[in-house]
Design an enzyme around this catalytic site. Structure first.
Site, PDB file in Angstrom:
ATOM      1  N   ARG A  77       1.836   5.204   6.499  1.00 54.13           N
ATOM      2  CA  ARG A  77       2.075   3.762   6.417  1.00 54.13           C
ATOM      3  C   ARG A  77       1.781   3.126   7.771  1.00 54.13           C
ATOM      4  O   ARG A  77       2.086   3.683   8.818  1.00 54.13           O
ATOM      5  CB  ARG A  77       3.522   3.475   6.017  1.00 54.13           C
ATOM      6  CG  ARG A  77       3.784   3.648   4.521  1.00 54.13           C
ATOM      7  CD  ARG A  77       5.217   3.360   4.164  1.00 54.13           C
ATOM      8  NE  ARG A  77       6.127   4.334   4.757  1.00 54.13           N
ATOM      9  CZ  ARG A  77       6.832   4.140   5.844  1.00 54.13           C
ATOM     10  NH1 ARG A  77       6.817   2.963   6.448  1.00 54.13           N
ATOM     11  NH2 ARG A  77       7.596   5.088   6.323  1.00 54.13           N
ATOM     12  N   LYS A 126       7.281   1.554  -2.078  1.00 51.77           N
ATOM     13  CA  LYS A 126       7.989   0.856  -1.018  1.00 51.77           C
ATOM     14  C   LYS A 126       7.841  -0.662  -1.145  1.00 51.77           C
ATOM     15  O   LYS A 126       8.789  -1.412  -0.894  1.00 51.77           O
ATOM     16  CB  LYS A 126       7.507   1.333   0.358  1.00 51.77           C
ATOM     17  CG  LYS A 126       7.796   2.822   0.629  1.00 51.77           C
ATOM     18  CD  LYS A 126       9.201   3.124   0.332  1.00 51.77           C
ATOM     19  CE  LYS A 126       9.794   4.454   0.753  1.00 51.77           C
ATOM     20  NZ  LYS A 126       9.091   5.614   1.096  1.00 51.77           N
ATOM     21  N   CYS A 153      12.801  12.796   6.776  1.00 47.20           N
ATOM     22  CA  CYS A 153      14.042  13.315   7.357  1.00 47.20           C
ATOM     23  C   CYS A 153      14.886  14.061   6.334  1.00 47.20           C
ATOM     24  O   CYS A 153      16.095  14.218   6.521  1.00 47.20           O
ATOM     25  CB  CYS A 153      14.831  12.191   8.006  1.00 47.20           C
ATOM     26  SG  CYS A 153      14.024  11.556   9.481  1.00 47.20           S
ATOM     27  N   HIS A 170      16.637   2.958   0.259  1.00 48.35           N
ATOM     28  CA  HIS A 170      15.772   4.113   0.531  1.00 48.35           C
ATOM     29  C   HIS A 170      16.625   5.377   0.467  1.00 48.35           C
ATOM     30  O   HIS A 170      16.939   5.980   1.497  1.00 48.35           O
ATOM     31  CB  HIS A 170      15.141   3.936   1.925  1.00 48.35           C
ATOM     32  CG  HIS A 170      14.045   4.893   2.246  1.00 48.35           C
ATOM     33  ND1 HIS A 170      13.669   5.163   3.545  1.00 48.35           N
ATOM     34  CD2 HIS A 170      13.217   5.623   1.471  1.00 48.35           C
ATOM     35  CE1 HIS A 170      12.659   6.021   3.542  1.00 48.35           C
ATOM     36  NE2 HIS A 170      12.371   6.322   2.292  1.00 48.35           N
ATOM     37  N   ASP A 186      13.826   9.408  -3.341  1.00 40.85           N
ATOM     38  CA  ASP A 186      13.359   8.448  -2.330  1.00 40.85           C
ATOM     39  C   ASP A 186      13.985   7.059  -2.451  1.00 40.85           C
ATOM     40  O   ASP A 186      14.227   6.412  -1.451  1.00 40.85           O
ATOM     41  CB  ASP A 186      11.830   8.319  -2.410  1.00 40.85           C
ATOM     42  CG  ASP A 186      11.202   7.726  -1.152  1.00 40.85           C
ATOM     43  OD1 ASP A 186      11.531   8.191  -0.049  1.00 40.85           O
ATOM     44  OD2 ASP A 186      10.399   6.785  -1.269  1.00 40.85           O
ATOM     45  N   ARG A 228       0.695  15.001   1.552  1.00 47.04           N
ATOM     46  CA  ARG A 228       1.697  14.790   0.498  1.00 47.04           C
ATOM     47  C   ARG A 228       1.256  15.346  -0.843  1.00 47.04           C
ATOM     48  O   ARG A 228       0.080  15.624  -1.058  1.00 47.04           O
ATOM     49  CB  ARG A 228       1.949  13.282   0.337  1.00 47.04           C
ATOM     50  CG  ARG A 228       2.485  12.629   1.623  1.00 47.04           C
ATOM     51  CD  ARG A 228       3.725  11.856   1.377  1.00 47.04           C
ATOM     52  NE  ARG A 228       4.356  11.468   2.634  1.00 47.04           N
ATOM     53  CZ  ARG A 228       5.656  11.197   2.734  1.00 47.04           C
ATOM     54  NH1 ARG A 228       6.443  11.265   1.697  1.00 47.04           N
ATOM     55  NH2 ARG A 228       6.182  10.850   3.898  1.00 47.04           N
ATOM     56  N   TYR A 272      -3.715   4.750   1.294  1.00 48.21           N
ATOM     57  CA  TYR A 272      -2.605   5.696   1.506  1.00 48.21           C
ATOM     58  C   TYR A 272      -1.355   5.298   0.720  1.00 48.21           C
ATOM     59  O   TYR A 272      -0.987   4.113   0.664  1.00 48.21           O
ATOM     60  CB  TYR A 272      -2.249   5.815   2.998  1.00 48.21           C
ATOM     61  CG  TYR A 272      -0.944   6.549   3.163  1.00 48.21           C
ATOM     62  CD1 TYR A 272      -0.882   7.931   3.001  1.00 48.21           C
ATOM     63  CD2 TYR A 272       0.250   5.857   3.353  1.00 48.21           C
ATOM     64  CE1 TYR A 272       0.320   8.600   3.052  1.00 48.21           C
ATOM     65  CE2 TYR A 272       1.464   6.531   3.416  1.00 48.21           C
ATOM     66  CZ  TYR A 272       1.498   7.902   3.263  1.00 48.21           C
ATOM     67  OH  TYR A 272       2.689   8.562   3.291  1.00 48.21           O
ATOM     68  N   SER A 295      12.103   8.153   6.638  1.00 46.61           N
ATOM     69  CA  SER A 295      10.955   8.900   6.137  1.00 46.61           C
ATOM     70  C   SER A 295      10.840  10.252   6.833  1.00 46.61           C
ATOM     71  O   SER A 295      11.018  10.348   8.049  1.00 46.61           O
ATOM     72  CB  SER A 295       9.686   8.099   6.366  1.00 46.61           C
ATOM     73  OG  SER A 295       9.801   6.845   5.748  1.00 46.61           O
TER      74      SER A 295
END
Ligand code: GTP
Ligand code: SPV
Ligand code: MN
Length: 594
Positions: free
Chosen positions: A68, A205, A249, A225, A276, A374, A196, A247
Site C-alpha cells: 500500500r 481497506k 503484526c 482492522h 483482518d 501475499r 496491488y 499490518s
C-alpha cells in the site's frame, strides 16, 4: 432487474475511461474459467502445477507496486478538518479532476469489468454493497475470492439500493500517476495507477475500513482492522474475541492458531471467523457482536509454514492466487520461511533468476519472495473456519485486544481498567513499521487501534466515537493490550508466539469471566505470577519477568510520545483522552513498584 442509477454511473465511467468492452460479472464458475483462461493467455497470471497446487494461480505486480502507498492515499472530505491530521486530504473537486485526468481514456484496448459485491453475508443486517469497475483481470479474480460477488448481489440491490461506487484502473502503473481517493460524502472510491491488494481490491481497506468507518460513525457502529476468533473449551463453550494489530503484526496467524502441545490436555479448539476486518454492532442482548465482512484471506506469505501456521498451509492447498512469491520453473511457489527447499531454477518476485544465497552489489542477501508477497484464498477452505463465520447476526464479543510490534516497553499482556482506559490504550498503541506499507521498515510509529492508515475521518472524532460506543454498549467487552514481539538484548524474541499465544488468550477470557488473578500496575492489570498457564513451555532465564515488567521510568518517556501525538489534534481531541493521559502520568510518576 434494472438499477437506473447504477447503469447510468457505469455508462458515465465507461465514457471517461474509454474501454473497448464493458462486461458485467455474475460470479458463476463458468465465468471464473473464462476469466482465468483470458488472464493465462495474456500472461497476467500463470497456472501452477496442477498436482502440487490444484486450481492455483501466480501473479507478479509491477516492481514499484508491491505494498500500500499511504502517501498517495487521500480522504476527499468536503472540509479538510474532517480528514484530520493523520490523513492526506484533497478536496473532492481536485480529487475527481486529478484522478479523472489519469482515468481519461486509460482503458482503451481493455475490458472494463463490472463487479457487484457484498461486504458481509448477502442480506445480513451488517452488510454493505459495492460495485467495483476495474480493467484488471487479476483484481476481478481476487474480488471473486475476497468478497461475495456477482448476480446475487445485484438481486439484493434491487432497483434503487445504496451502493459504494468503486472505480479502479491500472492506467500506466506509474507512482507519478497513482492516487487512491476516498469520497466519504459521496460513498465513492477512485483508485488509479496500482494493481496491488489494498490499493486495488476496493472492498477491503478502502470500503470496509475507510468508507465504512465514516459510515459507522454516522450509524452508531464500528468498522475495525481486527481479526475475530472463537476459543472453544473442552466443555464445548465458545467465547469470541477481536484483536487489532497493525499490518503484518500477526492477525492472520492468531486467527488460525493451533493450541500448543502443553495445553493439549485442556482440549481447546480455536475457530477462525475473520483475519483482518471486523464490523461491530450492539446486539439486542446488549453485547457487542461482530461479523467479518470479507469472504477470503489476503495473507502475508513469508513466514507461513506448516509449523507456524498449519491452518493457513492447509487452506492454501488449492484455489489460491499467489502474488510476488518465488516462482519455480516447475510451476511451484516458495517464500522465505516457507516449507521445504526453494525450487530451482526459479525467478524471484521481480522476475529475475534467483538461487538461495544470491546477493546484491552491496552484499545484501536478496529474498526470492517479496517480504509483502501475499496469497488470496477462500476463507471457507480453512480447516479452522468457524461454523458461524457467515452467521448474518455475527458472533458475541467477550474481549477486544489491541497490540503492536514493540521490541521494548509494552509487556506481553495487560488489561485496561475500564472502557475509557481501554480506548486510551488502543489510541496510544504503536508499532514498528513492516513491509506491508511503503516506508522505512522498523521505525516505531503510533498506530491507534491499528487504524492509522485506515480511518476515513478525523481520528480525534474516531476516539470520541469509541468513547461514545462505550456508553452505548450495556454489556461491553473488556479491553486488553498484547505484545508478542518483545526482544532480549541479543535481539531474540522473548516469547515464542504463534500457538503459545493461546496461553495469553486463555488468561484474557478467564479475566472476562472474573476468574483469573491479576496484579495492579500503573498501566493496567497484568497476570498474577501463577495465573498464566505455561505448562510445557520453556522460556529463557528471566524471560517471563522481562515480559511482564512495567518500568515507570520507561513509561514516563513513552508518555511524552503520547502527548506529542495527541497534541496534533488540537481542540478536537476529546477531553476524556487528556484525562486518561493525566491519570496515567500520575500513576507512573508515583512509581508504583514494577
Ligand atoms: P496484514 O494481512 O498485513 O494485516 O497482516 P497480519 O496482521 O495478518 O499479520 P500475519 O499474521 O500475516 O503475520 C505477519 C508476520 O508476523 C509473519 O511473518 C508472521 O510469521 C509474524 N508473526 C505472526 N504472529 C507472530 C508471533 O506470535 N510471534 C512472532 N515473533 N511473529 C509472528
Ligand atoms: C494490510 O496491509 O493490512 C493488509 C494487506 O491486510 S492490504 O490489503 O494490502 O491492505
Ligand atoms: Mn490488514
Amino acid at each position: 432487474m434494472k438499477h437506473a442509477k447504477l447503469s447510468a454511473w457505469v455508462a458515465e465511467m465507461a465514457a471517461l475511461c474509454g474501454p473497448d468492452r464493458v462486461e458485467w460479472l455474475d460470479g458463476s464458475e463458468a465465468e471464473k474459467a473464462r476469466l482465468e483462461a483470458r488472464a493465462l493467455a495474456s500472461g497476467e497470471l500463470v497456472r501452477l502445477d496442477s498436482r502440487r497446487h490444484p486450481g492455483c494461480l501466480f501473479h507478479r505486480t509491477a516492481e514499484n507496486d508491491v505494498a500500500r502507498t499511504e502517501h498517495l492515499t487521500y480522504i476527499c472530505s468536503r472540509r479538510k478538518e474532517d480528514a484530520g491530521p493523520t490523513n492526506n486530504w484533497m478536496s473532492p473537486e481536485e480529487g475527481y479532476r486529478r484522478a479523472g485526468e489519469i482515468f481519461r481514456g486509460s482503458m482503451r484496448g481493455r475490458t472494463m469489468y463490472v463487479i457487484p459485491f457484498s461486504m458481509g453475508p448477502v442480506g445480513s443486517p451488517f452488510s454493505k454493497i459495492g460495485v467495483q469497475l476495474t480493467d484488471s483481470l487479476y483484481v476481478a479474480l481476487n474480488m471473486r475470492i475476497m468478497t461475495r460477488a456477482g448476480a446475487v448481489v445485484l438481486d439484493r440491490l434491487g432497483p434503487d439500493g445504496e451502493f459504494t461506487r468503486c472505480l479502479h484502473g491500472k492506467a500506466d502503473l506509474s507512482t507519478e500517476r497513482r492516487l487512491i481517493l476516498h469520497f466519504p460524502d459521496d460513498n465513492a472510491i477512485w483508485s488509479v495507477g496500482s494493481g496491488y491488494g489494498g490499493n486495488a481490491l476496493l472492498g477491503k481497506k478502502c470500503l470496509s475500513l475507510r468508507i465504512a468507518s465514516a459510515l459507522a460513525r454516522r450509524e452508531g457502529w464500528l468498522a475495525e482492522h481486527m481479526l475475530i476468533l472463537g476459543v472453544e473449551d473442552a466443555r464445548g463453550r465458545t467465547e469470541y474475541l477481536t484483536a487489532a494489530f497493525p499490518s503484518a503484526c500477526g492477525k492472520t496467524n492468531l486467527a488460525m492458531l493451533i493450541p500448543p502441545a502443553g495445553l493439549k490436555a485442556k482440549g481447546y479448539k480455536v475457530w477462525t471467523v475473520g483475519d483482518d476486518i471486523a464490523w461491530l454492532r450492539v446486539g439486542p442482548d446488549g453485547r457487542l457482536w461482530a461479523v467479518n465482512p470479507e469472504a477470503g484471506f489476503f495473507g502475508v506469505a513469508p513466514g507461513t509454514n506448516s509449523k507456524s501456521n498449519p491452518n493457513a498451509v492447509a487452506t492454501l492447498r488449492a484455489n489460491a492466487i499467489f502474488t510476488n512469491v518465488l516462482l519455480g520453473e516447475d510451476k511451484t511457489v516458495w517464500w522465505e520461511g516457507g516449507d521445504g527447499e526453494p525450487p530451482q531454477p526459479a525467478v524471484d518476485w521481480r522476475g529475475r533468476p534467483w538461487r538461495p544465497g544470491l546477493k546484491d552489489e552491496q552484499g545484501k542477501l536478496l529474498p526470492g519472495a517479496h517480504p509483502n508477497s501475499r496469497f488470496t484464498v477462500p476463507a471457507g477452505q480453512c480447516p479452522s473456519i468457524s461454523p458461524r463465520w457467515e452467521d448474518p447476526q455475527g458472533v458475541p464479543i467477550s474481549a477486544i485486544v489491541f497490540g503492536g510490534r514493540r521490541e521494548r516497553l509494552a509487556p506481553l499482556v495487560y488489561e485496561a481498567f475500564d472502557w475509557a482506559h481501554g480506548v486510551y490504550t488502543g489510541a496510544t498503541a504503536a508499532s514498528e513499521r513492516t513491509a506491508a506499507q511503503v516506508g522505512k521498515v522498523g521505525e516505531v510509529r503510533r498506530d491507534p487501534m491499528a487504524m492509522l492508515p485506515f480511518c476515513g475521518y478525523n481520528m480525534a472524532d474516531y476516539f470520541a466515537h469509541w468513547l461514545e460506543m462505550g456508553r452505548r454498549i450495556p454489556k461491553p467487552p473488556k479491553i486488553f493490550h498484547v505484545n508478542w514481539f518483545r526482544k532480549d538484548a541479543r535481539g531474540r524474541f522473548l516469547w515464542p508466539g504463534y500457538g503459545d499465544n493461546l496461553r495469553v488468550l486463555e488468561w484474557i477470557l478467564a479475566r472476562c469471566r472474573g476468574e483469573a488473578a491479576a496484579r495492579q500496575t500503573p498501566i493496567g492489570r497484568l497476570p498474577a505470577p501463577e495465573s498464566l498457564d505455561l505448562s510445557g513451555l520453556e522460556l529463557g532465564p528471566g524471560a517471563l519477568e522481562e515480559l511482564l515488567a512495567v518500568r515507570p521510568e520507561e513509561w514516563r518517556e513513552e508518555l511524552a510520545g503520547h502527548k506529542d501525538f495527541f497534541a496534533r489534534f488540537g481542540d478536537r481531541l476529546p477531553k476524556e483522552i487528556w484525562d486518561q493521559h493525566e491519570a496515567l502520568a500520575k500513576r507512573v510518576s508515583v512509581g508504583a513498584p514494577s
